[in-house]
Design an enzyme around this catalytic site. Structure first.
Site, PDB file in Angstrom:
ATOM      1  CB  SER A 116      12.057  -0.211  -8.422  1.00 39.81           C
ATOM      2  OG  SER A 116      11.209   0.487  -7.751  1.00 39.81           O
ATOM      3  CG  ASP A 213       8.394  -5.024  -2.611  1.00 39.89           C
ATOM      4  OD1 ASP A 213       7.723  -4.148  -2.383  1.00 39.89           O
ATOM      5  OD2 ASP A 213       8.997  -5.290  -3.816  1.00 39.89           O
ATOM      6  CG  HIS A 243      10.009  -1.855  -3.423  1.00 37.58           C
ATOM      7  ND1 HIS A 243       9.578  -2.601  -4.440  1.00 37.58           N
ATOM      8  CD2 HIS A 243      10.406  -0.587  -4.358  1.00 37.58           C
ATOM      9  CE1 HIS A 243       9.627  -2.077  -5.799  1.00 37.58           C
ATOM     10  NE2 HIS A 243      10.154  -0.785  -5.484  1.00 37.58           N
TER      11      HIS A 243
END
Length: 307
Positions: A116, A213, A243
């Site tokens: 991330s 995502d 995500h």
């Protein structure tokens, strides 16, 4: 400084500028596991602590890796500071401090696994550190886009004096002015800045995207890789994932398996992740997770008693 404990995970405390402390957790390779050339540094995603990656550390350890994790300064977790003062540059400072500490311990062969937001920090740091390879999972390549998706508004488009005091990110209060000013002053905010940081990358790189995502565009990850002049890059998709790689046990297991395979492949100078792994039992993963949560609480209680 190393904190001795009854747990498998070893807690180290790095003292950095301004009397601040960074906690680093070390997991040694499992006894009788395969020999590996590289240590793996795990850079956790935003609002994720070291203990959130207990299961991944267990996977990597079972497969022969020496694993290093850390909590960034001014972030959630055990290190100094509060998240309302976090900036991307502070995240970079924390990573560089951990790498410097590894250098003093002569741990020079290492790969990085970043997820991330931490992936964006790692992308900007690679010109200043020596690593053997890079693995990212749902790595942010266009910070402005990701923030807009996560926060519901493009706050980086506002003048600094029109920003709210705080930005609510997954229940955490991020200091709007300090974060935005750092993004704009030091060029963290867009895809172009990421491409400029990565264009001359000369180490093997595997990027895992997630097909569901909503915070990172897969085509922008592809654009990033297409602008890297090395041919030692590959992209894989974590099917069924968003995500949030921990949204359910199926997604989480796929994440653990995939990045462990990638680490083994890259430790052997390959990009093909069709390799066999040793898989910990659910019981072992549960024990590792519970023990690390207990260890974290004990460290926090010790800090309170000393304050």
């Amino acid at each position: 400084m190393e904190n001795k404990s009854k747990y498998k995970t070893i807690d180290h405390v790095l003292c950095v500028e301004g009397n601040k402390k960074i906690h680093v957790w070390e997991t040694l390779p499992e006894e009788n596991s395969p020999k590996r050339k590289n240590t793996i540094i795990i850079a956790s995603g935003f609002a994720r602590r070291m203990d959130h990656f207990a299961g991944l550390a267990e996977y990597l350890s079972r497969n022969g890796f020496h694993v290093i994790r850390y909590d960034s300064l001014h972030h959630v977790g055990l290190s100094s500071g509060t998240i309302d003062e976090f900036t991307m540059s502070i995240g970079k400072q924390s990573l560089l401090a951990v790498v410097d500490w590894l250098n003093t311990r002569k741990i020079n062969n290492r790969g990085i696994l970043a997820s991330s937001l931490s992936a964006r920090i790692v992308y900007a740091s690679l010109s200043e550190i020596n690593v053997s390879f890079l693995i990212t999972a749902v790595g942010v390549v266009n910070l402005r886009y990701t923030l807009e998706r996560a926060l519901g508004f493009d706050y980086l488009s506002l003048p600094i004096n029109e920003l709210p005091n705080n930005l609510d990110f997954e229940g955490h209060k991020l200091g709007a002015e300090v974060f935005a000013r750092d993004c704009l002053d030091f060029g963290w905010e867009d895809l172009t800045s990421t491409i400029n940081s990565m264009m001359y990358l000369d180490i093997p790189f595997i990027a895992f995207t997630a097909n569901n995502d909503n915070w990172v565009k897969q085509d922008e990850v592809i654009t990033l890789l297409s602008n890297i002049r090395s041919n030692r890059c590959k992209i894989y998709s974590l099917l069924g994932s968003s995500h949030d790689l921990g949204e359910n046990l199926v997604v989480l297991r796929n994440f653990y398996q995939s990045v462990t395979k990638a680490a083994i492949a890259m430790d052997n100078d390959r990009l093909d992740i069709d390799v066999d792994i040793i898989e910990p039992s659910f019981e072992h993963l549960t024990i590792a997770t519970v023990n690390e949560r207990r260890m974290k609480i004990e460290i926090e209680n010790q800090a309170i008693s000393l304050s």
